[in-house]
Structure formats: structure tokens, C-alpha cells
Write a protein that holds these residues in place. Structure first.
Motif, short mmCIF file in Angstrom:
data_model
loop_
_atom_site.label_atom_id
_atom_site.label_comp_id
_atom_site.label_asym_id
_atom_site.label_seq_id
_atom_site.Cartn_x
_atom_site.Cartn_y
_atom_site.Cartn_z
N SER A 146 -78.63 92.08 -93.32
CA SER A 146 -79.20 91.39 -94.48
C SER A 146 -78.57 90.03 -94.74
O SER A 146 -78.85 89.41 -95.76
N ASP A 147 -77.70 89.53 -93.85
CA ASP A 147 -76.98 88.31 -94.22
C ASP A 147 -77.47 87.05 -93.51
O ASP A 147 -76.84 86.01 -93.60
N ALA A 148 -78.63 87.13 -92.81
CA ALA A 148 -79.12 85.92 -92.13
C ALA A 148 -79.83 85.03 -93.14
O ALA A 148 -80.57 85.52 -93.99
N PRO A 149 -79.63 83.70 -93.07
CA PRO A 149 -80.36 82.81 -93.99
C PRO A 149 -81.87 82.92 -93.76
O PRO A 149 -82.65 82.77 -94.71
N ASP A 150 -82.27 83.19 -92.52
CA ASP A 150 -83.70 83.33 -92.21
C ASP A 150 -84.12 84.78 -92.49
O ASP A 150 -83.69 85.70 -91.80
N PRO A 151 -84.96 85.00 -93.52
CA PRO A 151 -85.31 86.39 -93.87
C PRO A 151 -85.96 87.15 -92.73
O PRO A 151 -85.93 88.38 -92.70
N ALA A 152 -86.53 86.42 -91.76
CA ALA A 152 -87.17 87.10 -90.62
C ALA A 152 -86.14 87.84 -89.78
O ALA A 152 -86.51 88.65 -88.93
N CYS A 153 -84.86 87.55 -89.98
CA CYS A 153 -83.82 88.21 -89.19
C CYS A 153 -83.14 89.32 -89.97
O CYS A 153 -82.12 89.85 -89.54
N ASN A 154 -83.66 89.63 -91.16
CA ASN A 154 -83.07 90.70 -91.96
C ASN A 154 -83.99 91.91 -91.96
O ASN A 154 -85.19 91.78 -92.18
N PHE A 155 -83.43 93.08 -91.72
CA PHE A 155 -84.27 94.28 -91.57
C PHE A 155 -83.40 95.51 -91.66
O PHE A 155 -82.17 95.43 -91.71
N VAL A 156 -84.07 96.67 -91.64
CA VAL A 156 -83.37 97.95 -91.64
C VAL A 156 -83.74 98.69 -90.35
O VAL A 156 -84.90 98.67 -89.94
N THR A 157 -82.76 99.32 -89.72
CA THR A 157 -83.04 100.15 -88.56
C THR A 157 -82.18 101.42 -88.67
O THR A 157 -81.61 101.66 -89.73
N ALA A 158 -82.10 102.20 -87.59
CA ALA A 158 -81.34 103.46 -87.71
C ALA A 158 -80.65 103.83 -86.41
O ALA A 158 -81.20 103.63 -85.32
N ASN A 159 -79.47 104.37 -86.57
CA ASN A 159 -78.73 105.04 -85.48
C ASN A 159 -78.37 104.18 -84.28
O ASN A 159 -77.83 104.69 -83.30
N GLN A 245 -86.47 92.72 -83.93
CA GLN A 245 -86.38 93.80 -84.93
C GLN A 245 -86.85 93.33 -86.30
O GLN A 245 -87.30 94.14 -87.11
N GLY A 246 -86.72 92.02 -86.55
CA GLY A 246 -87.13 91.49 -87.85
C GLY A 246 -88.66 91.46 -88.02
O GLY A 246 -89.16 91.38 -89.14
N GLN A 247 -89.38 91.52 -86.90
CA GLN A 247 -90.85 91.47 -86.97
C GLN A 247 -91.41 92.76 -87.56
O GLN A 247 -90.84 93.83 -87.37
N ALA A 248 -92.57 92.63 -88.21
CA ALA A 248 -93.28 93.83 -88.65
C ALA A 248 -93.95 94.47 -87.43
O ALA A 248 -94.03 93.85 -86.37
N ALA A 249 -94.43 95.71 -87.61
CA ALA A 249 -95.10 96.39 -86.49
C ALA A 249 -96.40 95.66 -86.14
O ALA A 249 -97.08 95.12 -87.02
N GLN A 250 -96.71 95.64 -84.85
CA GLN A 250 -97.95 95.00 -84.39
C GLN A 250 -99.15 95.85 -84.83
O GLN A 250 -99.06 97.07 -84.83
N PRO A 251 -100.27 95.19 -85.20
CA PRO A 251 -101.46 96.00 -85.52
C PRO A 251 -101.89 96.81 -84.29
O PRO A 251 -101.74 96.32 -83.17
N VAL A 252 -102.40 98.02 -84.53
CA VAL A 252 -102.77 98.85 -83.38
C VAL A 252 -104.13 98.43 -82.85
O VAL A 252 -104.98 97.95 -83.61
N SER A 253 -104.35 98.61 -81.54
CA SER A 253 -105.63 98.19 -80.99
C SER A 253 -106.48 99.38 -80.52
O SER A 253 -107.69 99.39 -80.72
N LEU A 341 -96.93 106.15 -82.06
CA LEU A 341 -95.47 105.91 -82.03
C LEU A 341 -95.09 105.03 -80.85
O LEU A 341 -94.14 104.25 -80.92
N SER A 342 -95.86 105.14 -79.73
CA SER A 342 -95.54 104.32 -78.55
C SER A 342 -95.86 102.84 -78.78
O SER A 342 -95.44 101.99 -78.00
N THR A 343 -96.61 102.52 -79.84
CA THR A 343 -96.88 101.09 -80.11
C THR A 343 -95.73 100.45 -80.91
O THR A 343 -95.70 99.24 -81.10
N LEU A 344 -94.80 101.28 -81.38
CA LEU A 344 -93.73 100.76 -82.24
C LEU A 344 -92.55 100.26 -81.39
O LEU A 344 -91.48 100.87 -81.38
N HIS A 345 -92.78 99.15 -80.67
CA HIS A 345 -91.74 98.67 -79.74
C HIS A 345 -90.60 98.00 -80.49
O HIS A 345 -90.82 97.32 -81.46
#
Ligand code: HEC
Length: 345
Positions: A146-159, A245-253, A341-345
């Protein structure tokens, strides 16, 4: 008697539980064993490893010396004709004074060395440029950048925690429920995560690589399956990972993935977030980039499409008592969910 009965019952319950879960919850293949703490890989861990080796060597030397002296004493014992002579001072007391004196000096020196080591690892040589917040949950880890000046680089992940190699990184430790402890043996000592409190720790890796972490404070049934990985990367690789990782999920096709996403919205979104969609659940791992992670469910399984579906259907068998329910799926639902789930790269 009551106590013995209680202990016996617990042992019995433990062995039944072990038998029931051992088939399901083997550690994920490829997850490094914890004895790696004997091979420190960063400046926060090397001094403590050296202290550990030094104290071990000292303990071995003292035990050996005591054993040798004991054997000499036994070999040289003489039967006393006159029992009164046993109590006569034959100068042996001096050895007790010498022994106590020597061990006090050695213990004092070890204490000073231990305090100096604590001081050395208390803070990194340089101020860390990166702070990561790690929140422990029963039984997984939320990781917040959460500490990047560019909000696109701030995100939550796990493990899975990524860090740039050769850089000190500050870790802020929180807990969402009970006391856990954050431990990456190759990179630093243990630090507890305590509800309502923020603890701090720093880690630094000398070499790129994957370092295993583990909860090291007993926190309930799945404590042993509360692992994580720290991936140390070159600055460029780390930046690329962070941007992705900062990107949102891609729309599914595909139609399959779209059906899977609808199902996800109905059955999973109450607990899980996928950024860029309506799934905003906050009490479970963020799944926006699930497919990019190496392990599943805090190290319980490797992250393959088959394991993902196995986990969704049998979470309670793989990690009994975990806060994810086992979810029954028809074959068609499983295929659609898997495609999504396989689209969530
Ligand atoms: C009641 C809340 C809840 C629901 C509903 C739920 N989950 Fe979970 N899920 C969790 C929790 C909590 C964990 C972490 C479990 C652990 O590791 O101990 C988890 C873990 C996972 C993981 C592993 C994540 C990782 O980072 O390793 C996946 C994948 C997953 N869930 C998918 C799903 C899918 C797909 C659905 C819907 C079909 C679903 N979950 C429904 C609570 C939930």
C-alpha cells in the motif's frame, strides 16, 4: 487419574485426527523443508544463525567436558576404609569454585553475545524503501502492498510475498483473529502477530529465490498448514510483478468462463474479492491473480486447475475446520468455475 484419562483421550483424538487428515493434507510437493533455517540467506538472519551455532557448540563442549570429568572421577574413585575421611576436606572444594567461576564467565559472555546479536538484527543498515503489511488469519496470510505513490501498484494478495533482492523490506504484522507468528527462517527470526497491535519485522534476501515461511505460534487445527512463500526477485522482475498484480482482473471472453464468473458471483463472492468485478468479499484470500501463485490454501496444495477444483469441493477434508466450506459442484459447474479461475492470471 482424571488428568491421565484426559491426556490419553487427547492423544487418542490426535491420532484419529492425524489418520483422518494425513492422506488429504500432505504438504504441497516442492515446498522447502523448514530445516533451511540452518542456511541463513540475508543480513537479518545470518547473525542469529551464527549465534545459534555458537551456543550449540558451547553446549556440546560443556556437556562433553562434564561427561569426561565424570568418567575420570568414576575411574579414580577409591573405597574409603574410614567413612569419616569422606568428609575431610581434601581440596576438592576448590574445583567447585573454579567450575562455578568459569561457567559464570562463559554464561555472561554468551549473554553479551546474544544481546549484541539482538542489537545487530534490530534494524537494517539502510532505511527500507518498501513496507508490506501482512495480516494473519486462521489459517492463511493476507499480504497488502500500500505504500507506492502510484495507486496502480497498491493491492492485496495472499500467501505469497514478493520482495526485491538485496533490499531491506519492512513488514508490518497484524492479526485478524488469534496470535500467530510470522517466520521465514532463512530471512529473519520469528515475530508474533497479535490482535489489536502492529508488530514490525524486517527481511532481506541476498540471492533471488523462494524462501519458505510458516506460522510458528500454535493457532488452532490448521496451524501446520499455514505456510507462505517469500519470492525474492531482481528489481525489474519485482516491478513487473507489482504492476501486474495491481491490475484488475481481465474481462472474460469465453462462454464457459462467463458462466464460471456468474457462479463465482453466487457462491464465492461473499467471501472472496476479484478486483474489477462485483466480488468484494473481504474475509478470504483475494483471488484477482490466483493463477499467478505457486501454492494454494497457504501451502496445502500446489496451484493447478485440478487442485483448485479439488480444494473447492473438499476444503474441509484437505484443511479440516478451515473457514472455507466444501462446496458441492456439478461436473458442468466445476468445468465453468475452473475455466473462470484459469483466467485470473
Ligand atoms: C465462507 C467463506 C468462503 C466461501 C463462500 C468461499 N471461500 Fe474460498 N476460501 C475461504 C477462506 C477462509 C480461504 C482460506 C482457507 C485457508 O487457506 O485456510 C479460502 C481459500 C480459497 C482458495 C485458495 C486461495 C489461495 O490463495 O490459496 C481458493 C482458490 C478459493 N478459496 C476459491 C473459492 C471458490 C471458487 C469459492 C466458491 C465456489 C469459494 N472459495 C467460496 C473462504 C470462502
Amino acid at each position: 487419574m482424571a488428568l491421565r484419562g484426559c491426556v490419553a483421550m487427547r492423544t487418542c483424538a490426535a491420532s484419529v485426527w492425524l489418520a483422518a487428515t494425513s492422506a488429504a493434507a500432505q504438504p504441497a510437493p516442492g515446498i522447502a523443508p523448514l530445516n533451511y533455517f540452518l542456511h541463513a540467506a540475508g543480513p537479518a538472519a545470518v547473525p542469529t544463525m551464527q549465534l545459534g551455532w555458537m551456543l550449540t557448540a558451547l553446549a556440546v563442549a560443556v556437556s562433553s567436558l562434564v561427561a569426561v570429568l565424570l568418567f575420570i572421577a568414576i575411574a579414580r574413585r577409591r573405597p574409603h576404609a574410614d567413612p569419616a575421611a569422606l568428609h575431610a576436606d581434601s581440596g576438592g572444594l576448590a574445583w567447585i569454585y573454579i567450575g562455578t567461576g568459569v561457567s559464570s564467565v562463559v554464561l555472561l559472555m554468551s549473554l553479551v553475545y546474544a544481546l549484541m546479536t539482538l542489537e545487530t538484527v534490530a534494524a537494517p543498515a539502510r532505511q527500507p524503501n518498501l513496507t508490506i503489511t501482512v495480516t494473519a488469519y486462521d489459517w492463511w496470510w493476507k499480504v497488502t502492498y500500500s505504500d507506492a505513490p502510484d495507486p496502480a501498484c497498491n493491492f492485496v494478495t495472499a500467501n505469497e510475498i514478493h520482495i526485491p533482492v538485496g533490499e531491506p523490506v519492512k513488514i508490518e504484522l497484524r492479526s485478524a483473529d488469534v496470535i500467530h507468528a510470522f517466520w521465514v527462517p532463512q530471512l529473519a527470526g520469528k515475530t508474533q502477530t497479535i490482535p489489536g497491535q502492529i508488530n514490525q519485522q524486517w527481511i532481506e534476501a541476498d540471492q533471488p529465490g523462494t524462501y519458505r515461511g510458516q506460522c510458528s505460534q500454535f493457532c488452532g487445527a490448521q496451524h501446520a498448514h499455514m505456510a507462505f512463500e517469500v519470492v525474492a526477485q531482481s528489481a525489474q522482475d519485482f516491478d513487473a510483478w507489482r504492476r501486474a498484480q495491481g491490475q484488475a482482473a481481465q474481462p472474460v471472453s469465453s462462454a464457459d468462463a462467463a458462466a464460471g464468473q456468474r457462479l463465482f458471483g453466487e457462491r464465492c463472492a461473499g467471501c472472496h474479492t476479484v478486483r474489477g468485478t462485483d466480488a468484494l468479499g473481504a474475509q478470504a484470500p483475494d483471488l484477482t491473480h490466483l493463477d499467478s501463485r505457486r501454492l494454494l490454501a497457504a501451502g496445502a496444495l500446489t496451484n493447478t486447475p485440478a487442485h483448485r477444483i479439488d480444494w473447492i469441493q473438499h476444503a474441509q477434508r484437505i484443511k479440516p475446520d478451515s473457514l472455507m466450506p466444501s462446496i458441492a459442484l456439478t461436473a458442468a459447474d466445476a468445468a465453468a468455475l475452473s475455466a473462470y479461475l484459469s483466467t485470473l492470471h
